[in-house]
Design a protein around this motif. Structure first.
Motif, mmCIF file in Angstrom:
data_model
loop_
_atom_site.group_PDB
_atom_site.id
_atom_site.type_symbol
_atom_site.label_atom_id
_atom_site.label_comp_id
_atom_site.label_asym_id
_atom_site.label_seq_id
_atom_site.Cartn_x
_atom_site.Cartn_y
_atom_site.Cartn_z
ATOM 1 N N HIS A 50 2.867 48.245 59.950
ATOM 2 C CA HIS A 50 2.052 47.926 58.785
ATOM 3 C C HIS A 50 1.622 46.464 58.758
ATOM 4 O O HIS A 50 0.535 46.149 58.258
ATOM 5 N N MET A 51 2.442 45.579 59.311
ATOM 6 C CA MET A 51 2.000 44.187 59.399
ATOM 7 C C MET A 51 0.864 44.055 60.408
ATOM 8 O O MET A 51 -0.069 43.252 60.205
ATOM 9 N N LEU A 52 0.909 44.848 61.470
ATOM 10 C CA LEU A 52 -0.197 44.841 62.422
ATOM 11 C C LEU A 52 -1.492 45.283 61.741
ATOM 12 O O LEU A 52 -2.556 44.697 61.961
ATOM 13 N N LEU A 104 6.845 47.482 50.801
ATOM 14 C CA LEU A 104 6.103 46.383 50.172
ATOM 15 C C LEU A 104 5.144 45.737 51.172
ATOM 16 O O LEU A 104 4.101 45.201 50.791
ATOM 17 N N VAL A 105 5.503 45.782 52.460
ATOM 18 C CA VAL A 105 4.559 45.352 53.500
ATOM 19 C C VAL A 105 3.358 46.298 53.519
ATOM 20 O O VAL A 105 2.201 45.882 53.635
ATOM 21 N N ARG A 147 6.755 39.043 52.787
ATOM 22 C CA ARG A 147 7.266 40.412 52.699
ATOM 23 C C ARG A 147 7.753 40.896 54.067
ATOM 24 O O ARG A 147 8.812 41.526 54.174
ATOM 25 N N PHE A 148 6.962 40.618 55.097
ATOM 26 C CA PHE A 148 7.344 41.039 56.443
ATOM 27 C C PHE A 148 8.626 40.340 56.889
ATOM 28 O O PHE A 148 9.540 40.971 57.429
ATOM 29 N N ASP A 149 8.707 39.041 56.637
ATOM 30 C CA ASP A 149 9.901 38.285 57.022
ATOM 31 C C ASP A 149 11.144 38.793 56.297
ATOM 32 O O ASP A 149 12.252 38.756 56.846
ATOM 33 N N ARG A 170 16.358 40.838 58.190
ATOM 34 C CA ARG A 170 17.481 41.780 58.101
ATOM 35 C C ARG A 170 17.547 42.726 59.289
ATOM 36 O O ARG A 170 18.624 43.190 59.659
ATOM 37 N N HIS A 171 16.388 43.030 59.879
ATOM 38 C CA HIS A 171 16.322 43.954 61.017
ATOM 39 C C HIS A 171 15.110 43.547 61.856
ATOM 40 O O HIS A 171 13.999 43.985 61.605
#
Length: 324
Positions: free
Chosen positions: A180-182, A146-147, A163-165, A170-171
């Protein structure tokens, strides 16, 4: 890492070397074979024992990249309606399938029918991934992809961060989620060079020693290099400060005694190899090429050329010619 902007095609060819989509990993090769043969019981048996969040996301990405899954995955979902695994395979595959429809060109060079199909497939992907996340509170893989889809759906910054959080709660050091967040924070998407570097450096510094997240530093520098005009790009990537930062990141990740190769590891080393080669640190590049062997990965070499293998071989020959 898709989508990407390609550099001009090089003339080099690589008839003796090709990209292995399984990256030399027997489990990944067996998984690809099972899905290509529509053998979902074998695919299920290969995926079920994998519990590490990073490994799980990697192998689901392998599954997602197999062509034709959309034609028969409903059979598996119908056969095992209580399992989230076939739904997860469908969702991850639909993310890849969506970008296949869009292609790698810039928006101005992409047809409207491609965008329509892209959005349609991403909607399918997110519906599947959201359902998996709703049904499995501990899931990280659906939340990771989803990220990925956040860029294609053009979600706002708060939603992308949420989404990233949801993954990192969790990990915390999830490699693919950070990748993907980058990308979301790159200027070519929804961020800026400053945001990109802040994210990459912060994550690399905070990660445990030996973490693969050191790869975020060469990614950021390669993204910056890619965005600069010809001439300025070479001056930038070869600057002493860039070379020093690449080495510091390698020392805390792939060159640290605590570093361990995990599934998908060739991508990490290809990133450092390209970064060092482009920066002119040939001894460091040679060391990474020695680790890689012939396990060339399309990303990041397609940033240099549409002939990723040719770019890899040219860089390897260049750095080996000067050092060993």
């Amino acid at each position: 890492m898709w989508p990407f902007r390609r550099r001009a095609r090089q003339s080099a060819t690589a008839a003796t070397l090709s990209i292995d989509p399984a990256m030399g990993d027997p489990t990944a090769a067996a998984l690809r074979a099972a899905l290509q043969q529509r053998d979902w019981p074998t695919a299920r048996d290969l995926l079920t024992p994998i519990t590490d969040p990073d490994d799980h996301a990697y192998y689901l990405g392998v599954a997602g990249d197999v062509s034709g899954v959309q034609d028969w995955i409903g059979e598996w979902i119908d056969a095992e309606p209580r399992s989230t695994l076939p739904l997860l395979v469908r969702g991850v595959h639909a993310v890849y399938w969506a970008w296949e429809a869009r292609g790698g060109a810039r928006a101005s060079q992409t047809r409207q029918e491609q965008f329509r199909e892209f959005r349609k497939r991403l909607t399918l992907a997110e519906n599947c991934l959201d359902e998996v996340a709703d049904r499995d509170r501990d899931d990280t893989t659906a939340r990771t992809f989803l990220v990925t889809s956040a860029r294609g759906r053009q979600v706002d910054r708060d939603e992308a961060q949420r989404r990233f959080d949801a993954v990192t709660d969790r990990h915390p050091w999830h490699r693919i989620a950070h990748e993907h967040m980058l990308q979301y924070r790159c200027r070519k998407w929804f961020g800026s060079h400053e945001e990109m570097f802040e994210f990459a450096r912060s994550a690399a510094v905070k990660a445990p020693a030996g973490s693969a997240l050191g790869q975020l530093v060469p990614i950021a520098h390669l993204e910056m290099w890619l965005d600069l005009p010809v001439g300025e790009d070479a001056d930038y990537i070869g600057a002493a400060a860039v070379v020093a930062e690449l080495n510091a990141a390698a020392d805390q990740s792939v060159r640290h005694p605590d570093y361990q190769r995990r599934p998908g590891w060739p991508v990490v080393h290809n990133l450092f190899a390209m970064g060092f080669a482009m920066a002119g640190d040939f001894p460091s590049a040679v060391a990474q090429f020695e680790v890689i062997g012939d396990l060339v990965t399309e990303w990041p070499w397609q940033y240099h050329s549409s002939d990723a293998v040719g770019a890899f071989l040219a860089a390897r020959q260049r750095v080996r010619g000067d050092h060993g």
